[in-house]
Motif scaffolding. Structure first.
Motif, PDB file in Angstrom:
ATOM      1  N   LEU A 143      11.113 -13.950  49.867  1.00 31.51           N
ATOM      2  CA  LEU A 143       9.754 -14.107  49.330  1.00 31.51           C
ATOM      3  C   LEU A 143       9.558 -13.350  48.015  1.00 31.51           C
ATOM      4  CD1 LEU A 143       7.647 -13.853  52.625  1.00 31.51           C
ATOM      5  CD2 LEU A 143       8.780 -15.840  51.631  1.00 31.51           C
ATOM      6  N   GLN A 144      10.624 -13.230  47.263  1.00 25.75           N
ATOM      7  CA  GLN A 144      10.558 -12.628  45.938  1.00 25.75           C
ATOM      8  C   GLN A 144      11.758 -13.116  45.139  1.00 25.75           C
ATOM      9  OE1 GLN A 144      11.057  -8.362  46.133  1.00 25.75           O
ATOM     10  NE2 GLN A 144      12.517  -8.515  47.803  1.00 25.75           N
ATOM     11  N   ALA A 145      11.695 -12.936  43.841  1.00 24.42           N
ATOM     12  CA  ALA A 145      12.813 -13.354  42.993  1.00 24.42           C
ATOM     13  C   ALA A 145      14.048 -12.518  43.306  1.00 24.42           C
ATOM     14  CB  ALA A 145      12.435 -13.194  41.524  1.00 24.42           C
ATOM     15  N   ASP A 146      15.207 -13.143  43.234  1.00 21.15           N
ATOM     16  CA  ASP A 146      16.453 -12.404  43.428  1.00 21.15           C
ATOM     17  C   ASP A 146      16.604 -11.356  42.332  1.00 21.15           C
ATOM     18  OD1 ASP A 146      17.031 -14.060  45.556  1.00 21.15           O
ATOM     19  OD2 ASP A 146      18.203 -15.456  44.341  1.00 21.15           O
ATOM     20  N   GLU A 147      17.183 -10.245  42.688  1.00 20.17           N
ATOM     21  CA  GLU A 147      17.416  -9.192  41.693  1.00 20.17           C
ATOM     22  C   GLU A 147      18.337  -9.724  40.591  1.00 20.17           C
ATOM     23  OE1 GLU A 147      18.976  -4.555  41.465  1.00 20.17           O
ATOM     24  OE2 GLU A 147      18.637  -5.525  43.416  1.00 20.17           O
ATOM     25  N   GLY A 148      17.927  -9.516  39.355  1.00 21.44           N
ATOM     26  CA  GLY A 148      18.715  -9.990  38.225  1.00 21.44           C
ATOM     27  C   GLY A 148      18.577 -11.475  37.961  1.00 21.44           C
ATOM     28  N   ALA A 149      17.539 -12.100  38.528  1.00 22.18           N
ATOM     29  CA  ALA A 149      17.342 -13.542  38.333  1.00 22.18           C
ATOM     30  C   ALA A 149      17.228 -13.866  36.850  1.00 22.18           C
ATOM     31  CB  ALA A 149      16.080 -13.992  39.065  1.00 22.18           C
ATOM     32  N   GLU A 150      17.850 -14.960  36.453  1.00 21.52           N
ATOM     33  CA  GLU A 150      17.802 -15.399  35.063  1.00 21.52           C
ATOM     34  C   GLU A 150      16.845 -16.579  34.940  1.00 21.52           C
ATOM     35  OE1 GLU A 150      21.695 -16.227  33.633  1.00 21.52           O
ATOM     36  OE2 GLU A 150      22.416 -14.166  33.914  1.00 21.52           O
ATOM     37  N   TYR A 151      16.153 -16.633  33.813  1.00 20.44           N
ATOM     38  CA  TYR A 151      15.159 -17.674  33.591  1.00 20.44           C
ATOM     39  C   TYR A 151      15.505 -18.468  32.336  1.00 20.44           C
ATOM     40  CZ  TYR A 151      12.486 -14.984  36.997  1.00 20.44           C
ATOM     41  OH  TYR A 151      12.083 -14.324  38.133  1.00 20.44           O
ATOM     42  N   ASP A 152      15.036 -19.712  32.317  1.00 24.83           N
ATOM     43  CA  ASP A 152      15.245 -20.539  31.129  1.00 24.83           C
ATOM     44  C   ASP A 152      14.416 -20.033  29.953  1.00 24.83           C
ATOM     45  OD1 ASP A 152      16.977 -22.875  32.129  1.00 24.83           O
ATOM     46  OD2 ASP A 152      15.399 -22.776  33.640  1.00 24.83           O
ATOM     47  N   GLU A 153      13.303 -19.387  30.264  1.00 22.97           N
ATOM     48  CA  GLU A 153      12.476 -18.742  29.243  1.00 22.97           C
ATOM     49  C   GLU A 153      11.775 -17.566  29.896  1.00 22.97           C
ATOM     50  OE1 GLU A 153       8.676 -19.577  26.224  1.00 22.97           O
ATOM     51  OE2 GLU A 153       9.522 -21.227  27.395  1.00 22.97           O
ATOM     52  N   LEU A 154      11.588 -16.502  29.150  1.00 24.68           N
ATOM     53  CA  LEU A 154      10.912 -15.315  29.668  1.00 24.68           C
ATOM     54  C   LEU A 154       9.698 -15.005  28.794  1.00 24.68           C
ATOM     55  CD1 LEU A 154      10.878 -12.932  31.671  1.00 24.68           C
ATOM     56  CD2 LEU A 154      12.273 -11.651  30.024  1.00 24.68           C
ATOM     57  N   ILE A 155       8.548 -14.840  29.441  1.00 25.29           N
ATOM     58  CA  ILE A 155       7.305 -14.486  28.754  1.00 25.29           C
ATOM     59  C   ILE A 155       6.805 -13.180  29.356  1.00 25.29           C
ATOM     60  CG2 ILE A 155       4.909 -15.169  28.316  1.00 25.29           C
ATOM     61  CD1 ILE A 155       5.823 -18.092  28.576  1.00 25.29           C
ATOM     62  N   GLU A 156       6.432 -12.227  28.524  1.00 23.35           N
ATOM     63  CA  GLU A 156       5.910 -10.951  29.008  1.00 23.35           C
ATOM     64  C   GLU A 156       4.455 -10.797  28.576  1.00 23.35           C
ATOM     65  OE1 GLU A 156       8.286  -7.448  28.723  1.00 23.35           O
ATOM     66  OE2 GLU A 156      10.146  -8.571  28.396  1.00 23.35           O
ATOM     67  N   ILE A 157       3.606 -10.394  29.521  1.00 28.35           N
ATOM     68  CA  ILE A 157       2.183 -10.204  29.245  1.00 28.35           C
ATOM     69  C   ILE A 157       1.751  -8.857  29.808  1.00 28.35           C
ATOM     70  CG2 ILE A 157      -0.154 -11.067  29.646  1.00 28.35           C
ATOM     71  CD1 ILE A 157       1.020 -13.870  29.911  1.00 28.35           C
ATOM     72  N   ASN A 158       1.161  -8.033  28.954  1.00 26.83           N
ATOM     73  CA  ASN A 158       0.611  -6.744  29.375  1.00 26.83           C
ATOM     74  C   ASN A 158      -0.856  -6.952  29.722  1.00 26.83           C
ATOM     75  OD1 ASN A 158      -0.377  -4.168  29.698  1.00 26.83           O
ATOM     76  ND2 ASN A 158       0.633  -3.323  27.885  1.00 26.83           N
ATOM     77  N   LEU A 159      -1.168  -6.911  31.001  1.00 25.16           N
ATOM     78  CA  LEU A 159      -2.529  -7.184  31.447  1.00 25.16           C
ATOM     79  C   LEU A 159      -3.524  -6.157  30.929  1.00 25.16           C
ATOM     80  CD1 LEU A 159      -1.798  -8.181  35.164  1.00 25.16           C
ATOM     81  CD2 LEU A 159      -2.107  -9.692  33.196  1.00 25.16           C
ATOM     82  N   SER A 160      -3.060  -4.959  30.659  1.00 17.03           N
ATOM     83  CA  SER A 160      -3.964  -3.917  30.155  1.00 17.03           C
ATOM     84  C   SER A 160      -4.494  -4.254  28.765  1.00 17.03           C
ATOM     85  CB  SER A 160      -3.239  -2.567  30.116  1.00 17.03           C
ATOM     86  OG  SER A 160      -2.802  -2.186  31.404  1.00 17.03           O
ATOM     87  N   LEU A 162      -5.061  -7.475  27.813  1.00 20.96           N
ATOM     88  CA  LEU A 162      -5.631  -8.821  27.864  1.00 20.96           C
ATOM     89  C   LEU A 162      -7.150  -8.763  27.755  1.00 20.96           C
ATOM     90  CD1 LEU A 162      -4.524 -11.757  28.377  1.00 20.96           C
ATOM     91  CD2 LEU A 162      -5.300 -11.455  30.732  1.00 20.96           C
ATOM     92  N   GLU A 163      -7.712  -9.586  26.890  1.00 21.92           N
ATOM     93  CA  GLU A 163      -9.163  -9.698  26.811  1.00 21.92           C
ATOM     94  C   GLU A 163      -9.580 -11.089  27.273  1.00 21.92           C
ATOM     95  OE1 GLU A 163     -11.457 -10.449  23.166  1.00 21.92           O
ATOM     96  OE2 GLU A 163      -9.594 -10.109  22.025  1.00 21.92           O
ATOM     97  N   PRO A 164     -10.839 -11.256  27.655  1.00 23.66           N
ATOM     98  CA  PRO A 164     -11.297 -12.577  28.088  1.00 23.66           C
ATOM     99  C   PRO A 164     -11.077 -13.632  27.007  1.00 23.66           C
ATOM    100  CG  PRO A 164     -12.901 -10.910  28.694  1.00 23.66           C
ATOM    101  CD  PRO A 164     -11.893 -10.231  27.817  1.00 23.66           C
ATOM    102  N   SER A 165     -10.824 -14.860  27.459  1.00 22.35           N
ATOM    103  CA  SER A 165     -10.634 -15.993  26.555  1.00 22.35           C
ATOM    104  C   SER A 165     -11.648 -17.078  26.878  1.00 22.35           C
ATOM    105  CB  SER A 165      -9.224 -16.578  26.697  1.00 22.35           C
ATOM    106  OG  SER A 165      -8.249 -15.729  26.162  1.00 22.35           O
ATOM    107  N   ILE A 166     -11.944 -17.883  25.878  1.00 27.04           N
ATOM    108  CA  ILE A 166     -12.734 -19.100  26.072  1.00 27.04           C
ATOM    109  C   ILE A 166     -11.923 -20.242  25.476  1.00 27.04           C
ATOM    110  CG2 ILE A 166     -14.878 -20.313  25.547  1.00 27.04           C
ATOM    111  CD1 ILE A 166     -16.306 -17.666  25.433  1.00 27.04           C
ATOM    112  N   ASN A 167     -11.690 -21.279  26.266  1.00 24.72           N
ATOM    113  CA  ASN A 167     -10.821 -22.375  25.841  1.00 24.72           C
ATOM    114  C   ASN A 167     -11.608 -23.668  25.679  1.00 24.72           C
ATOM    115  OD1 ASN A 167      -9.009 -20.331  26.531  1.00 24.72           O
ATOM    116  ND2 ASN A 167      -7.471 -21.760  27.286  1.00 24.72           N
ATOM    117  N   GLY A 168     -11.309 -24.384  24.607  1.00 25.01           N
ATOM    118  CA  GLY A 168     -11.945 -25.669  24.377  1.00 25.01           C
ATOM    119  C   GLY A 168     -12.511 -25.747  22.973  1.00 25.01           C
TER     120      GLY A 168
END
Length: 622
Positions: A143-160, A162-168
């Motif tokens: 029920l979690q990613a395997d240790e050392g799992a590789e991804y086709d693309e990696l995106i990193e987001i620092n939630l601290s 992050l500010e609110p967004s409005i889309n459209g």
């Protein structure tokens, strides 16, 4: 656990760590009948979350921000797998909000590792045994990613950060940070005015969402902002509509006085249903008038909510929608701005505080509304439909494209191009919802809305198509369904030429049924949305992709198209390429190359005329 659901927002269950994939209704029939279900192996995008959401930032803002990065096509053919320390301090329903809206970037699904928040939610909703089993599985490294799992693309987001967004408006991937939204409105020259605020539906309607909104309502009431005629008291007095996410949420809100807190400041709490998100909103005001609404829904396609193509619909978190509804201004930023009270004093909202789960547990509400968990089959039940019914009709099997009526053998019959569709064409454009939903059981009637909000690239008009072979008694132009009806009456197979990401949005079966009903045999696209492409295959329409996307502009209405290479494909030559010979109306002839994603089984559907035809023939042969 793998879960298939007949809704594009089935990935909502990714908030519980499931691999939940939205499919069309015909795909669900596969699962129910034991027919193999196919999915092209997706890529995996890893999204690493660090930090912690603070202040006004919510899980909704995470996915709104991500939609801006990925665009509505960025997740196509990909699974979004979230991981990292930022996952584990969010609620289960918050994760579900993120997974739910992953559909708006085209993702096959979104998923999270098992968390303590999931355990708490399972326990609170009467599924403690499931939580214990999940705990045991997690303790063994599942029920979690395997240790050392590789991804086709990696995106990193620092939630601290992050500010609110409005889309459209009109697309869920046009993301603007809240701090810059007022400037965006001014640059576009739009009115700084909000005409309605709407929250809830299948996402952002959890207990945590509603208690956060109720906290803002109580702040406003204490400050002296009061309702008039069930409208929030603002300079513009705008409607504020709240849709609970389920009967359980509705009943628990009512018990815990959350509903009272909302209604006391003028909100209207609706039934727990799709509601305005899918166009079930009888909105009398602002018809055919440019205006702006703010919702916490997932989709904001043109005309979707109120049937008015001039309504600019923006997406935001429920708390931002609520705060801006009190202000009545699109430029209002609750983080920095204040509201002038009737007394002349200034009032500023404090960051909202919600409650993840009810302290006394959920109440089920009106259990008579719940379906039986294991209903008894009643095969003796006779289904009777009145011949004059305008709501229901029996479906007739679609005829195969191949047979004595087709002199081209196992190539598609010669097709005429009905139209070239310009730009965004969602399943809402192909088969509008709202008042049309009453005809879902009547294919003839609902087909009258085929592509009625689509833009014809030849001229730029909405819901206009050309009949270059029209008889003297008919005009050259008509509505799109009107021209499709003419082609059907002449037994003329036809095709559409369409733009990128054709069929994004809802897993709406009718968006494939309706063109097939009128005689569509093939659709050639710059690219397709996954669920809709499969739905087309199920109904016996051949979806092809341009190898060279510039070929899109070389084909126009009235051109004659012929396939070459389909016969080889149907005869088992898996590497065969389908070439399209185009005969222009002026007699010029050229060929274009296409590619396809048809599997062996899907080719059988095409040969039979539909997947249901193929299944029926197999049963008859057994």
């Amino acid at each position: 656990m793998l879960m298939l659901g007949t809704d594009s927002h089935t990935p909502n269950a990714g908030g519980l760590g499931m691999l939940a994939i939205g499919v069309g209704g015909a795909d669900a029939v596969d699962a129910l009948t034991g027919t193999p279900w196919e999915l092209k192996a997706p890529q995996i995008v890893g999204i690493k979350l660090t930090g912690e959401l603070t202040g006004w930032a919510t899980p909704k803002d995470l996915i709104l921000h991500l939609a801006g990065k990925l665009t509505v096509r960025g997740g196509t053919g990909r699974i979004l797998e979230y991981f990292g320390p930022g996952v584990f301090n969010q609620s289960c329903t918050g994760l579900a909000t993120v997974a739910n809206m992953g559909a708006e970037v085209g993702a096959t699904t979104s998923t999270f590792p098992y968390t303590a928040g999931m355990r708490s939610y399972l326990t609170a909703t009467g599924r403690a045994p499931v939580a214990r089993a999940a705990d045991q599985a997690a303790s063994r490294g599942f029920l979690q990613a395997d240790e050392g799992a590789e991804y086709d693309e990696l995106i990193e987001i620092n939630l601290s950060e992050l500010e609110p967004s409005i889309n459209g408006p009109f697309t869920p991937d046009l993301a603007t940070p809240l701090s810059k939204f007022g400037q965006f409105i001014r640059e576009q020259g739009w009115k700084d005015e909000l005409s309605a605020g709407l929250i809830g539906s299948c996402t952002n309607s959890s207990y945590q969402d509603m208690t956060s909104v109720a906290d803002l309502a109580r702040q406003a009431k204490q400050a002296g902002l009061k309702a008039k005629a069930r409208l929030i008291f603002t300079r513009s007095q705008i409607p504020f509509l709240c849709t609970p996410g389920s009967e359980q949420i509705r009943a628990t809100m009512e018990r815990d006085k959350v509903t009272d807190a909302l209604e006391e400041v003028g909100a209207t709490v609706l039934a727990n249903a799709c509601g305005p998100c899918i166009g079930q909103w009888k909105r009398d005001e602002k018809q055919d008038e440019e205006n702006a609404i703010l919702t916490s829904f997932n989709r904001n396609f043109k005309s979707r909510n109120d049937g008015n193509s001039k309504t600019m619909n923006f997406l935001a978190s429920p708390t931002v929608v609520t705060a801006m509804a009190f202000s009545g201004k699109l430029s209002f930023n609750p983080i920095t701005d204040s509201i002038t009270l009737p007394s002349g004093k200034q009032f500023k909202f404090q960051p909202p505080r919600g409650q993840d789960l009810p302290s006394t547990g959920f109440t089920p509400g009106r259990t008579a509304f719940y379906p039986s968990p294991v209903p008894e089959p009643q095969p003796e039940t006779e289904v009777v439909i009145r011949k004059e019914s305008q709501r229901l009709e029996l479906l007739q099997p679609f005829e195969s494209h191949f047979g004595p009526h087709n002199p081209r053998g196992l190539e598609l019959p010669t097709c005429k191009v009905l139209m070239r569709v310009r730009g965004k064409c969602t399943t809402d454009h192909i088969s509008a919802a709202g008042p049309w939903l009453k005809y879902k059981g009547h294919l003839t009637n609902i087909s009258e809305n085929l592509l009625i909000t689509a833009v014809n690239d030849e001229g730029g008009d909405v819901n206009v198509a050309f009949d270059h072979d029209h008889p003297p008694s008919k005009s050259e132009t008509d509505t799109i369904p009107g021209i499709a009806r003419r082609f059907k009456s002449r037994n003329q197979p036809w095709t559409l030429v369409v733009d990128d990401n054709y069929g994004e949005g809802s897993a709406r079966e009718h968006a494939a049924l309706q063109p097939r009903f009128y005689g569509a045999a093939m659709i050639i696209a710059r690219s397709f949305a996954r669920i809709h492409e499969t739905n087309l295959k199920k109904q016996g329409i051949l979806p092809l992709w341009f190898v060279d996307k510039t070929d899109y502009a070389r084909i126009g209405s009235g051109d004659v198209l012929e396939t070459y290479g389909l016969e080889d494909l149907l005869n088992g030559k898996g590497q065969a390429q389908i070439t399209i010979r185009v005969t222009k109306r002026n007699g010029d002839i050229f060929e274009i190359q296409t590619r396809h994603t048809m599997s062996k089984d899907q080719l059988n559907w095409l040969r039979a005329g539909s997947a249901l035809n193929h299944i029926r023939s197999k049963i008859q042969q057994a």
